[in-house]
Scaffold this motif. Structure first.
Motif, short mmCIF file in Angstrom:
data_model
loop_
_atom_site.label_atom_id
_atom_site.label_comp_id
_atom_site.label_asym_id
_atom_site.label_seq_id
_atom_site.Cartn_x
_atom_site.Cartn_y
_atom_site.Cartn_z
N ARG A 179 -2.06 -7.80 9.75
CA ARG A 179 -2.95 -7.24 10.77
C ARG A 179 -2.49 -5.87 11.26
NH1 ARG A 179 0.31 -10.93 13.39
NH2 ARG A 179 1.50 -10.10 15.16
N SER A 180 -1.25 -5.49 10.95
CA SER A 180 -0.74 -4.19 11.38
C SER A 180 -1.27 -3.09 10.46
CB SER A 180 0.80 -4.19 11.38
OG SER A 180 1.29 -4.45 10.08
N ASN A 181 -1.20 -1.87 10.95
CA ASN A 181 -1.65 -0.71 10.17
C ASN A 181 -0.46 -0.20 9.35
OD1 ASN A 181 -3.08 1.42 9.16
ND2 ASN A 181 -2.95 2.66 11.03
N PHE A 182 -0.50 -0.42 8.04
CA PHE A 182 0.63 -0.02 7.19
C PHE A 182 0.11 0.55 5.88
CE2 PHE A 182 -0.34 -4.38 5.99
CZ PHE A 182 -0.31 -4.33 4.61
N SER A 183 0.97 1.25 5.18
CA SER A 183 0.63 1.77 3.85
C SER A 183 1.91 1.88 3.03
CB SER A 183 -0.05 3.13 3.95
OG SER A 183 0.84 4.10 4.47
N TYR A 184 1.77 1.74 1.72
CA TYR A 184 2.94 1.90 0.84
C TYR A 184 2.48 2.16 -0.58
CZ TYR A 184 2.28 -3.00 -0.71
OH TYR A 184 1.79 -4.18 -1.22
N LYS A 185 3.35 2.77 -1.33
CA LYS A 185 3.11 2.99 -2.76
C LYS A 185 4.45 2.85 -3.48
CE LYS A 185 3.58 8.03 -2.45
NZ LYS A 185 2.93 9.34 -2.74
N ASN A 186 4.42 2.90 -4.78
CA ASN A 186 5.64 2.69 -5.55
C ASN A 186 6.52 3.95 -5.50
OD1 ASN A 186 7.65 1.89 -7.25
ND2 ASN A 186 6.31 1.14 -8.85
N THR A 187 7.61 3.88 -4.72
CA THR A 187 8.51 5.03 -4.58
C THR A 187 9.89 4.72 -5.17
OG1 THR A 187 9.08 4.24 -2.35
CG2 THR A 187 7.37 5.93 -2.53
N TRP A 188 10.02 3.60 -5.87
CA TRP A 188 11.33 3.25 -6.45
C TRP A 188 11.69 4.26 -7.55
CZ3 TRP A 188 13.80 1.94 -10.96
CH2 TRP A 188 15.05 1.33 -10.83
N GLU A 201 16.17 3.56 -3.98
CA GLU A 201 16.29 2.18 -4.45
C GLU A 201 15.47 1.24 -3.58
OE1 GLU A 201 20.46 1.32 -4.59
OE2 GLU A 201 20.77 2.46 -6.43
N GLY A 202 14.17 1.47 -3.54
CA GLY A 202 13.33 0.60 -2.75
C GLY A 202 11.92 1.12 -2.61
N THR A 203 11.16 0.47 -1.73
CA THR A 203 9.77 0.85 -1.44
C THR A 203 9.65 1.13 0.05
OG1 THR A 203 8.96 -0.62 -3.19
CG2 THR A 203 7.35 0.11 -1.55
N ASP A 204 9.05 2.26 0.40
CA ASP A 204 8.83 2.62 1.81
C ASP A 204 7.48 2.11 2.28
OD1 ASP A 204 11.26 3.91 2.02
OD2 ASP A 204 10.44 5.89 1.51
N ILE A 205 7.50 1.31 3.33
CA ILE A 205 6.28 0.79 3.95
C ILE A 205 6.11 1.50 5.28
CG2 ILE A 205 5.06 -1.26 4.78
CD1 ILE A 205 6.83 -2.93 2.93
N PHE A 206 5.16 2.41 5.36
CA PHE A 206 4.96 3.20 6.58
C PHE A 206 4.12 2.42 7.59
CE2 PHE A 206 6.14 6.29 3.44
CZ PHE A 206 6.95 7.16 4.15
N ALA A 207 4.62 2.38 8.82
CA ALA A 207 3.94 1.67 9.91
C ALA A 207 4.42 2.27 11.22
CB ALA A 207 4.25 0.17 9.84
N ASP A 305 12.94 -2.53 -9.09
CA ASP A 305 11.69 -2.15 -8.42
C ASP A 305 11.13 -3.30 -7.59
OD1 ASP A 305 9.37 -0.96 -7.63
OD2 ASP A 305 8.59 -0.59 -9.65
N SER A 306 11.04 -3.09 -6.28
CA SER A 306 10.52 -4.13 -5.38
C SER A 306 9.01 -4.09 -5.24
CB SER A 306 11.16 -3.97 -3.99
OG SER A 306 10.91 -2.66 -3.48
N TYR A 307 8.38 -3.02 -5.71
CA TYR A 307 6.94 -2.82 -5.47
C TYR A 307 6.09 -3.97 -6.04
CZ TYR A 307 2.34 -0.55 -5.55
OH TYR A 307 1.01 -0.26 -5.38
N PRO A 308 6.29 -4.41 -7.29
CA PRO A 308 5.46 -5.51 -7.81
C PRO A 308 5.58 -6.79 -6.98
CG PRO A 308 6.61 -4.43 -9.61
CD PRO A 308 7.21 -3.90 -8.34
#
Length: 324
Positions: A179-188, A201-207, A305-308
């Motif tokens: 329900r929160s406003n977030f966005s992310y893409k594959n940045t690994w 070494e990870g994925t950034d989830i912006f919120a 890669d954590s994105y998948p």
């Protein structure tokens, strides 16, 4: 009509896979409990070692694949004895003479390196030689593996199995509420410059600041505190020997401590922008959660890669919400 058939077939395949997994869990639990009755080594100790070894075997090529349900690996020279000329020896008497640890667990007169009961009873018998209490089990594990990290991971698995009294602890959750406003893409693998050239070494989830951060798994908190790159961060070890890394937090959930058990969806902190400096540094970048995954294979640990995984857990959470 064809599309409906495909969906039904996929659903049946998924249901079949769940049945197979549950049946495997039941069979493994039956073996653990059987050996516990004979040796007094708690079932969750045997399950923890077996689960650790299962993950190691599946991530390395220098260890043979298991022949049965139990995946504890005992080197042939340890099983049969270091001076035994026959490393495939299955005679308990000659194995004992050469100082091997292999024993007969099912009463057929053989100490078979490929038999589930023999493998499990052999390892339980080995631990029993040290004692059935936690401290002596830790000593036995260290002598067997000669690696502190391995002992720590197995002890964490033990804690989870003992707490929940079951094996099926496979559920996961997306790390922020949908329900929160977030966005992310594959940045690994992206380049990073602060503190020296390195990869992301990870994925950034912006919120936004303060958005709850949730545990993605059943696990045990290995690390909690400050890291000059990750700021306020939490590290959780799951039953797949994977380390879940949550960084740049704004703060931690009340009472959160290292060694604590957590569940999928449990709040562990909140989104922030901490890091890139001494304790308390914040605001050097937009608020986001850095989420990373690391795998231990018994010798080393590496990031992947954590994105998948995040996309899969997000889809699963959305499906659960639709069913409510």
């Amino acid at each position: 009509m064809i599309f409906s058939l495909i969906l039904n077939t996929a659903a049946q395949d998924t249901f079949g896979a769940e049945l197979d997994k549950n049946e495997e869990y039941q069979q493994r639990m039956s073996l653990y409990k059987k050996v516990e009755t004979v040796t007094n080594i708690p079932w969750y100790v045997l399950a923890a070692v077996d689960q650790y070894e299962r993950n190691v075997r599946h991530s390395r090529k220098d260890i043979p694949k298991a022949d049965g349900l139990i995946e504890i690996y005992v080197k042939p020279e340890v099983w049969a004895g270091p001076l035994n000329p026959n490393l495939n020896d299955n005679n308990p008497l000659s194995i004992g003479l050469f100082g091997g640890i292999g024993v007969d667990g099912n009463g057929d007169g053989l100490a078979n390196q490929k038999d589930d009961e023999d493998i499990l009873f052999t390892f339980a018998n080995y631990l029993m030689s040290y004692g059935a209490d936690v401290d002596n089990i830790k000593i036995g594990l260290w002598d067997f593996y000669q690696r502190d990290k391995t002992v720590g991971i197995i002890m964490g698995h033990m804690k989870l199995y003992k707490n929940y009294d079951r094996l099926n602890l496979d559920d996961h959750a997306f790390p922020v509420p949908l329900r929160s406003n977030f966005s992310y893409k594959n940045t690994w693998g992206d380049a990073r410059g602060w503190g020296g050239r390195r990869i992301h070494e990870g994925t950034d989830i912006f919120a936004s600041y303060g958005v709850p951060v949730r545990s993605t798994c059943y696990g045990v908190i290995e690390m909690k505190g400050w890291n000059r790159f990750g700021g306020w961060r939490v590290g959780i070890r799951d039953l797949d020997n994977m380390y879940h890394y949550f960084a740049h937090l704004n703060g931690f959930a009340d009472g959160l401590q290292a060694g604590q058990i957590v569940e999928p969806g449990q709040i562990i902190g909140s989104v922030g922008s901490s890091g890139y400096g001494p304790p308390g540094t914040a605001g050097k970048f937009p608020p986001h959660l850095h989420y990373g995954l690391y795998k231990d294979n018994g010798r080393t640990e590496w990031s992947f890669d954590s994105y998948p995984h995040l996309k899969s857990w997000e889809r699963a959470d959305r499906q659960k919400n639709r069913k409510k």
